[in-house]
Design an enzyme around this catalytic site. Structure first.
Site, PDB file in Angstrom:
ATOM      1  CG  ASP A 185      -1.938   1.063   1.254  1.00 30.70           C
ATOM      2  OD1 ASP A 185      -1.878   1.948   0.396  1.00 30.70           O
ATOM      3  OD2 ASP A 185      -2.818   1.017   2.141  1.00 30.70           O
ATOM      4  CG  HIS A 187      -2.469   5.249   2.070  1.00 33.83           C
ATOM      5  ND1 HIS A 187      -2.176   6.104   3.107  1.00 33.83           N
ATOM      6  CD2 HIS A 187      -2.963   4.132   2.649  1.00 33.83           C
ATOM      7  CE1 HIS A 187      -2.489   5.541   4.257  1.00 33.83           C
ATOM      8  NE2 HIS A 187      -2.954   4.333   4.011  1.00 33.83           N
ATOM      9  CD  GLU A 213      -4.741  -0.690  -0.034  1.00 31.36           C
ATOM     10  OE1 GLU A 213      -5.462   0.004   0.717  1.00 31.36           O
ATOM     11  OE2 GLU A 213      -4.347  -1.828   0.292  1.00 31.36           O
ATOM     12  CG  HIS A 289     -10.102   0.474   4.199  1.00 27.92           C
ATOM     13  ND1 HIS A 289     -10.759   1.335   5.046  1.00 27.92           N
ATOM     14  CD2 HIS A 289      -8.798   0.548   4.521  1.00 27.92           C
ATOM     15  CE1 HIS A 289      -9.883   1.914   5.847  1.00 27.92           C
ATOM     16  NE2 HIS A 289      -8.685   1.460   5.558  1.00 27.92           N
TER      17      HIS A 289
END
Length: 399
Positions: A185, A187, A213, A289
């Site tokens: 991920d 982010h 992600e 999520h």
């Protein structure tokens, strides 16, 4: 079955011991994790339970605003009441995660009520079970934590963050071997510039990830198109989006292989099952999520994933704050790597309201640390190009 009362149960939840980002910093969950549960009482004595996220303190206010529009209505009319709530939010502008978080909590509680009234588990109202158990993955900040999770039965491992994420991902893959799914991920904070996301994604390609992600911000469609064109990995995203219309361009343009609606802020069972249908038509799988969410939303997503054909995997914080197990009594069955819905009616759970009341909300915003370029944390920028550029992938001196 008429709605008699809608109540909010807001609490401060403790931080999980680790997330994928604690390898190089501190997650915002460390100081600002709130859980909001909502109960809907019907005139026949049944009580349905739901959960709402997307800024729980603000969501609680939105639930209280919506409640007078629903009291006295038929609790079984889930679609009509969902539309009623959506229209009621229009006067405040386009519906974001706060509005949808409120709708999510109430809608989930209404589905719970309806299934209880019929005496069946919730998944029976969603088409019946297509699988008896749902696989879950966990976060790991280090190779050692990843290996321990695999030995405990985890079906997948996710690493996250930006700083040194390539090195960590390669180290985790070396520790867990090729037979366990690995996810990454990207982010923020901060979000990556598209060129940086592509460079990191290419470094991760040899790991054969289950998915990459959120490589760029959800409002950067140009960046998503670039990553899709340049990186040979399945892409996942959607946890920060609120409506089918928000998701539509990602699906229509083929930018996602895995869609990740948040189980507490994507409009509840009513809208998430619609999204699952849209995704199924495009051969896209669903992996909700639930990293910041409490146990009620998790149960709701287990029921949903038990029923839909294109379920992939569920995110789970395991281990989590020790208080999580004291929030409710539930029929949810947990075994190494899998979750199974209870056989009781509805969501098959009951809140422990005394425990929730003993943990009042204290703080509901926070900043993660460790993601920005060295010496720039104080800037707290939304997007930041990575520097020095030569360090964006594996260490040049120790590849």
């Amino acid at each position: 079955m008429k709605i008699q009362e809608i109540r909010c149960h807001l609490m401060q939840a403790g931080a999980p011991p680790q997330t994928g980002w604690t390898g190089t910093g501190k997650s915002a969950l460390a100081t600002s994790r709130n859980w909001l549960f909502v109960t809907v009482r019907a005139d026949n004595g049944l009580v349905g339970t739901g959960e709402g996220s997307g800024w729980p303190r603000a969501v609680a206010a939105a639930v209280q605003d919506l409640a007078p529009l629903l009291v006295g209505e038929d609790a079984r009319a889930t679609e009509r009441l969902w539309q009623r709530m959506r229209v009621a939010c229009m006067g405040h502008g386009q519906t974001g995660v706060v509005g949808m978080g409120a709708i999510n909590a109430i809608d989930m509680a209404l589905w719970d009520l309806k299934a209880q009234a019929l005496g069946v588990p919730l998944y029976e109202l969603l088409g019946g079970a297509t699988r008896s158990k749902v696989p879950f993955y966990v976060h790991a900040a280090t190779p050692e934590a990843a290996l321990a999770a695999v030995q405990a039965g985890a079906q997948g491992i996710k690493v996250g963050g930006i700083a040194k994420v390539v090195e960590r991902a390669h180290a985790v893959r070396a520790a867990i071997g090729p037979d366990i799914d690995l996810m990454c991920d990207l982010h923020g904070p901060p979000w990556l510039a598209p060129a940086d996301a592509v460079a990191i994604g290419r470094e991760l390609e040899p790991l054969k990830l289950l998915f990459l992600e959120e490589p760029v911000a959800p409002d950067d469609l140009r960046g998503w198109r670039l990553v899709r064109d340049k990186v040979a990995l399945p892409l996942a995203g959607g946890e920060r989006l609120a409506t089918l219309q928000d998701m539509q361009p990602f699906l229509a343009e083929g930018l996602l292989d895995v869609v990740q609606p948040d189980g507490g802020r994507f409009g509840g069972i009513t809208q998430i099952r619609k999204l699952a249908g849209m995704a199924e038509a495009l051969s896209v799988t669903v992996a909700p999520h639930s990293g910041s969410l409490g146990p009620v939303a998790e149960v709701g997503m287990v029921h949903l994933l038990s029923a839909i054909p294109n379920a992939l995997v569920l995110e789970r914080m395991d281990p989590d704050w020790e208080g999580r197990t004291q929030v409710m009594d539930s029929g949810l069955r947990v075994e190494p790597g899998f979750l199974s819905a209870g056989s009781g009616p509805g969501l098959d759970l009951r809140l422990r309201e005394d425990f929730i009341a003993a943990h009042p909300s204290q703080r509901n915003v926070g900043l993660a640390t460790g993601g920005w370029n060295a010496g720039t944390d104080h800037e707290s920028v939304y997007l930041q190009a990575r520097r020095p550029r030569a360090r964006i992938g594996r260490d040049l001196e120790n590849p």
